[in-house]
Design a protein around this motif. Structure first.
Motif, short mmCIF file in Angstrom:
data_model
loop_
_atom_site.label_atom_id
_atom_site.label_comp_id
_atom_site.label_asym_id
_atom_site.label_seq_id
_atom_site.Cartn_x
_atom_site.Cartn_y
_atom_site.Cartn_z
N UNK A 116 -42.83 5.78 -56.61
CA UNK A 116 -43.94 4.93 -57.06
C UNK A 116 -44.57 4.29 -55.83
N UNK A 117 -45.89 4.21 -55.86
CA UNK A 117 -46.63 3.80 -54.66
C UNK A 117 -46.62 2.28 -54.46
N UNK A 118 -45.43 1.73 -54.29
CA UNK A 118 -45.27 0.31 -53.95
C UNK A 118 -45.08 0.22 -52.44
N UNK A 119 -45.83 -0.64 -51.77
CA UNK A 119 -45.83 -0.63 -50.30
C UNK A 119 -44.44 -0.67 -49.65
N UNK A 120 -43.57 -1.55 -50.10
CA UNK A 120 -42.26 -1.66 -49.43
C UNK A 120 -41.43 -0.38 -49.61
N UNK A 121 -41.45 0.15 -50.82
CA UNK A 121 -40.69 1.37 -51.08
C UNK A 121 -41.24 2.52 -50.24
N UNK A 122 -42.57 2.60 -50.13
CA UNK A 122 -43.18 3.69 -49.36
C UNK A 122 -42.80 3.58 -47.88
N UNK A 123 -42.85 2.38 -47.34
CA UNK A 123 -42.51 2.21 -45.92
C UNK A 123 -41.05 2.61 -45.66
N UNK A 124 -40.17 2.20 -46.55
CA UNK A 124 -38.75 2.54 -46.38
C UNK A 124 -38.56 4.05 -46.46
N UNK A 125 -39.27 4.69 -47.38
CA UNK A 125 -39.13 6.14 -47.56
C UNK A 125 -39.67 6.90 -46.35
N UNK A 126 -40.81 6.47 -45.85
CA UNK A 126 -41.43 7.16 -44.70
C UNK A 126 -40.49 7.10 -43.49
#
Ligand code: C5P
Length: 252
Positions: free
Chosen positions: A112-122
């Motif tokens: 899901x495109x939530x900023x914190x989750x995306x940064x951690x995943x990247x």
């Protein structure tokens, strides 16, 4: 490199180290959703679509019915797999999950495109060739559904906002409705994958999808990849329907 033989020509973004899925033929751009209850069903679909389809999406239903080993097996034979897990959790849990999925040889993974989750995943996918896709707003949701979920934005505004956040986080692509693909493409530029479910050839049943687009229109709108589930998987002649969809994509 686990995927050196894939016909993908992936490119590394030097700034962010994220690999983008680059598709060269229409076949590379059609992803069939293996939304079936058993491994036996999944194997039958893959067998029937042999040489027509080379990219499959595995989601909750099959993943929890032995589909993860099947995904690994298909990937090791060169078939591309989009693992549609729509991850969302605290940063550390997301990162550990992404690291494990990257080791499985998957091509795409959703969160899901939530900023914190995306940064951690990247960060977690940095040394792999896994293409991370941000799910903006599910294509089964309309304005009322989004409002009921507590958001003040309409779906379109929310999709654009999350696309921008995905771009800044360094994600490999976006999942959105093909209705929004054109606007999303303007935000994310030419390099990110824009993956669109909710595809319905003319005359086919919409099921629970509310924001649907035909295969040709999806391509014209800037989709890099089309996800098609029920129109192919529920068809009496799956191969013929897949071929017709590919022809329609080529005609666009
Ligand atoms: O059967 P159908 O073509 O509607 O399947 C679409 C697939 O894409 C389903 O597996 C669904 O879970 C998935 N999907 C979606 N909308 C999103 C993300 C994924 O429909 N935003």
């Amino acid at each position: 490199m686990p995927h050196a033989d894939r016909n993908l020509a992936p490119a590394v973004d030097a700034d962010r180290g994220v690999i983008r899925e680059r598709a060269s033929t229409m076949q590379d751009r059609l992803i069939v959703g293996l939304d079936v209850p058993t491994l036996k069903d999944a194997e039958k679909v893959v067998r029937e679509l042999d040489a027509v389809v080379s990219f499959y999406k595995i989601g909750y239903q099959l993943a929890f019915a032995g589909g993860l080993d099947f995904a690994r097996e298909l990937a090791s034979g060169g078939t591309r797999i989009f693992l549609d897990m729509k991850l969302l959790d605290i940063d550390n849990t997301v990162a550990k999950g992404v690291e494990a999925i990257a080791r499985m040889g998957m091509t795409m993974l959703t969160l899901h495109a939530y900023p914190k989750a995306m940064k951690a995943a990247v960060e977690a996918a940095r040394d792999s060739d896994l293409c991370l896709l941000g799910v903006t707003v599910l294509t089964s949701m309309d304005e009322q559904d989004v409002f009921d979920a507590g958001y003040e934005h309409d779906p379109h505004t929310l999709v654009l906002r999350r696309s921008e956040q995905a771009l800044h986080a360094g994600m490999g692509g976006i999942v959105c409705s093909a209705e929004e693909a054109e606007a999303v493409r303007r935000i994310v530029g030419p390099n990110m994958a824009v993956v669109t479910p909710g595809i319905r050839p003319k005359g086919s049943d919409h099921g629970d999808q509310k924001r649907v687009v035909t295969p040709a229109q999806a391509i014209r709108n800037g989709s890099s990849h089309l996800v098609v589930g029920r129109p192919i998987v529920s068809a009496a002649d799956r191969r013929a329907v897949a071929e017709a969809i590919l022809d329609e994509m080529r005609s666009a």
